[in-house]
Design a protein around this motif. Structure first.
Motif, PDB file in Angstrom:
ATOM      1  N   SER A 176     -26.611 -57.205 -54.868  1.00 50.63           N
ATOM      2  CA  SER A 176     -25.785 -56.015 -54.662  1.00 50.63           C
ATOM      3  C   SER A 176     -26.664 -54.767 -54.526  1.00 50.63           C
ATOM      4  CB  SER A 176     -24.758 -55.853 -55.785  1.00 50.63           C
ATOM      5  OG  SER A 176     -25.415 -55.674 -57.016  1.00 50.63           O
ATOM      6  N   THR A 177     -27.819 -54.709 -55.196  1.00 45.20           N
ATOM      7  CA  THR A 177     -28.761 -53.599 -55.044  1.00 45.20           C
ATOM      8  C   THR A 177     -29.352 -53.610 -53.636  1.00 45.20           C
ATOM      9  OG1 THR A 177     -29.334 -53.783 -57.378  1.00 45.20           O
ATOM     10  CG2 THR A 177     -30.845 -52.545 -55.999  1.00 45.20           C
ATOM     11  N   PHE A 178     -29.657 -54.785 -53.152  1.00 48.36           N
ATOM     12  CA  PHE A 178     -30.192 -54.920 -51.789  1.00 48.36           C
ATOM     13  C   PHE A 178     -29.159 -54.471 -50.771  1.00 48.36           C
ATOM     14  CE2 PHE A 178     -30.815 -57.481 -47.941  1.00 48.36           C
ATOM     15  CZ  PHE A 178     -32.058 -57.010 -47.559  1.00 48.36           C
ATOM     16  N   VAL A 179     -27.925 -54.903 -50.946  1.00 50.77           N
ATOM     17  CA  VAL A 179     -26.840 -54.526 -50.024  1.00 50.77           C
ATOM     18  C   VAL A 179     -26.630 -53.019 -50.071  1.00 50.77           C
ATOM     19  CG1 VAL A 179     -24.371 -54.764 -49.571  1.00 50.77           C
ATOM     20  CG2 VAL A 179     -25.734 -56.781 -50.090  1.00 50.77           C
ATOM     21  N   SER A 180     -26.680 -52.432 -51.251  1.00 55.08           N
ATOM     22  CA  SER A 180     -26.515 -50.979 -51.385  1.00 55.08           C
ATOM     23  C   SER A 180     -27.643 -50.232 -50.675  1.00 55.08           C
ATOM     24  CB  SER A 180     -26.495 -50.584 -52.864  1.00 55.08           C
ATOM     25  OG  SER A 180     -25.405 -51.150 -53.508  1.00 55.08           O
ATOM     26  N   ALA A 181     -28.859 -50.721 -50.812  1.00 52.06           N
ATOM     27  CA  ALA A 181     -30.007 -50.090 -50.151  1.00 52.06           C
ATOM     28  C   ALA A 181     -29.875 -50.174 -48.639  1.00 52.06           C
ATOM     29  CB  ALA A 181     -31.302 -50.730 -50.622  1.00 52.06           C
ATOM     30  N   VAL A 182     -29.454 -51.311 -48.131  1.00 58.98           N
ATOM     31  CA  VAL A 182     -29.274 -51.480 -46.688  1.00 58.98           C
ATOM     32  C   VAL A 182     -28.185 -50.542 -46.186  1.00 58.98           C
ATOM     33  CG1 VAL A 182     -28.529 -53.108 -44.903  1.00 58.98           C
ATOM     34  CG2 VAL A 182     -30.168 -53.825 -46.649  1.00 58.98           C
ATOM     35  N   LEU A 183     -27.101 -50.400 -46.923  1.00 62.61           N
ATOM     36  CA  LEU A 183     -26.022 -49.501 -46.531  1.00 62.61           C
ATOM     37  C   LEU A 183     -26.484 -48.043 -46.504  1.00 62.61           C
ATOM     38  CD1 LEU A 183     -22.903 -50.997 -48.337  1.00 62.61           C
ATOM     39  CD2 LEU A 183     -23.291 -50.818 -45.890  1.00 62.61           C
ATOM     40  N   VAL A 184     -27.261 -47.642 -47.504  1.00 61.21           N
ATOM     41  CA  VAL A 184     -27.777 -46.269 -47.539  1.00 61.21           C
ATOM     42  C   VAL A 184     -28.669 -46.015 -46.328  1.00 61.21           C
ATOM     43  CG1 VAL A 184     -29.302 -44.689 -48.793  1.00 61.21           C
ATOM     44  CG2 VAL A 184     -27.558 -45.992 -50.022  1.00 61.21           C
ATOM     45  N   VAL A 185     -29.557 -46.952 -46.022  1.00 55.16           N
ATOM     46  CA  VAL A 185     -30.444 -46.803 -44.859  1.00 55.16           C
ATOM     47  C   VAL A 185     -29.625 -46.752 -43.584  1.00 55.16           C
ATOM     48  CG1 VAL A 185     -32.244 -47.934 -43.504  1.00 55.16           C
ATOM     49  CG2 VAL A 185     -32.458 -47.813 -45.980  1.00 55.16           C
ATOM     50  N   ALA A 186     -28.623 -47.601 -43.458  1.00 60.31           N
ATOM     51  CA  ALA A 186     -27.791 -47.644 -42.256  1.00 60.31           C
ATOM     52  C   ALA A 186     -27.017 -46.347 -42.075  1.00 60.31           C
ATOM     53  CB  ALA A 186     -26.846 -48.837 -42.322  1.00 60.31           C
ATOM     54  N   LEU A 187     -26.599 -45.728 -43.166  1.00 64.82           N
ATOM     55  CA  LEU A 187     -25.835 -44.484 -43.080  1.00 64.82           C
ATOM     56  C   LEU A 187     -26.733 -43.262 -42.848  1.00 64.82           C
ATOM     57  CD1 LEU A 187     -23.252 -45.052 -45.958  1.00 64.82           C
ATOM     58  CD2 LEU A 187     -22.804 -45.080 -43.498  1.00 64.82           C
ATOM     59  N   VAL A 188     -27.938 -43.269 -43.391  1.00 63.71           N
ATOM     60  CA  VAL A 188     -28.835 -42.114 -43.286  1.00 63.71           C
ATOM     61  C   VAL A 188     -29.692 -42.148 -42.016  1.00 63.71           C
ATOM     62  CG1 VAL A 188     -30.779 -40.938 -44.421  1.00 63.71           C
ATOM     63  CG2 VAL A 188     -28.881 -41.816 -45.784  1.00 63.71           C
ATOM     64  N   ALA A 189     -30.003 -43.315 -41.531  1.00 61.32           N
ATOM     65  CA  ALA A 189     -30.897 -43.450 -40.375  1.00 61.32           C
ATOM     66  C   ALA A 189     -30.431 -42.653 -39.150  1.00 61.32           C
ATOM     67  CB  ALA A 189     -31.092 -44.920 -40.036  1.00 61.32           C
ATOM     68  N   PRO A 190     -29.151 -42.681 -38.782  1.00 61.22           N
ATOM     69  CA  PRO A 190     -28.740 -41.902 -37.607  1.00 61.22           C
ATOM     70  C   PRO A 190     -28.877 -40.393 -37.810  1.00 61.22           C
ATOM     71  CG  PRO A 190     -27.092 -43.554 -38.156  1.00 61.22           C
ATOM     72  CD  PRO A 190     -28.080 -43.528 -39.274  1.00 61.22           C
ATOM     73  N   LEU A 191     -28.946 -39.931 -39.025  1.00 60.90           N
ATOM     74  CA  LEU A 191     -29.028 -38.498 -39.302  1.00 60.90           C
ATOM     75  C   LEU A 191     -30.453 -37.962 -39.260  1.00 60.90           C
ATOM     76  CD1 LEU A 191     -26.531 -38.381 -42.304  1.00 60.90           C
ATOM     77  CD2 LEU A 191     -26.066 -37.917 -39.885  1.00 60.90           C
TER      78      LEU A 191
END
Length: 124
Positions: free
Chosen positions: A5-20
């Protein structure tokens, strides 16, 4: 919270911040040196006007590679006065125009177009 779940959370944060985040553009050596080299090369050619013995004359200077060395070819003409052409071929960028003027004045003196007194300032 488990490891997955920590890995999934990290991937989600990267996916959300990367376009910005702003895009990264490469900066190569050509971007650093090209403007400086362009200015240096551009200054190798010169054209202009010069007054010689109360006559309006034109000059040109251009580079020439002879063997592996850089030379400068200069020429001076005074179209409204004579067909004489002063020429020079030298390694000196700063002296090429003076050498062409000196050649022009020597030819004009030999042709009787100027007196020795008029030619003296150009032949020193």
């Amino acid at each position: 919270m488990g490891l997955s779940s920590t890995f999934v959370s990290a991937v989600l944060v990267v996916a959300l911040v990367a376009p910005l985040t702003p895009r990264c553009y490469g900066f190569g050596l050509k971007d650093l040196f090209l403007p400086a080299i362009t200015d240096q090369v551009k200054d190798l050619w010169r054209n202009g006007d010069v007054d010689l013995v109360d006559h309006s004359c034109s000059y040109s200077v251009k580079p020439d590679i002879q063997g592996i060395e850089l030379y400068f070819i200069g020429s001076v003409t005074c179209p409204g006065w004579t067909t004489i052409r002063g020429e020079s071929n030298t390694r000196s960028k700063s002296g090429v125009l003076n050498a062409a003027i000196k050649d022009f004045i020597q030819k004009a003196l030999k042709a009787g177009l100027v007196t020795e007194e008029e030619a003296k300032p150009y032949l020193v």
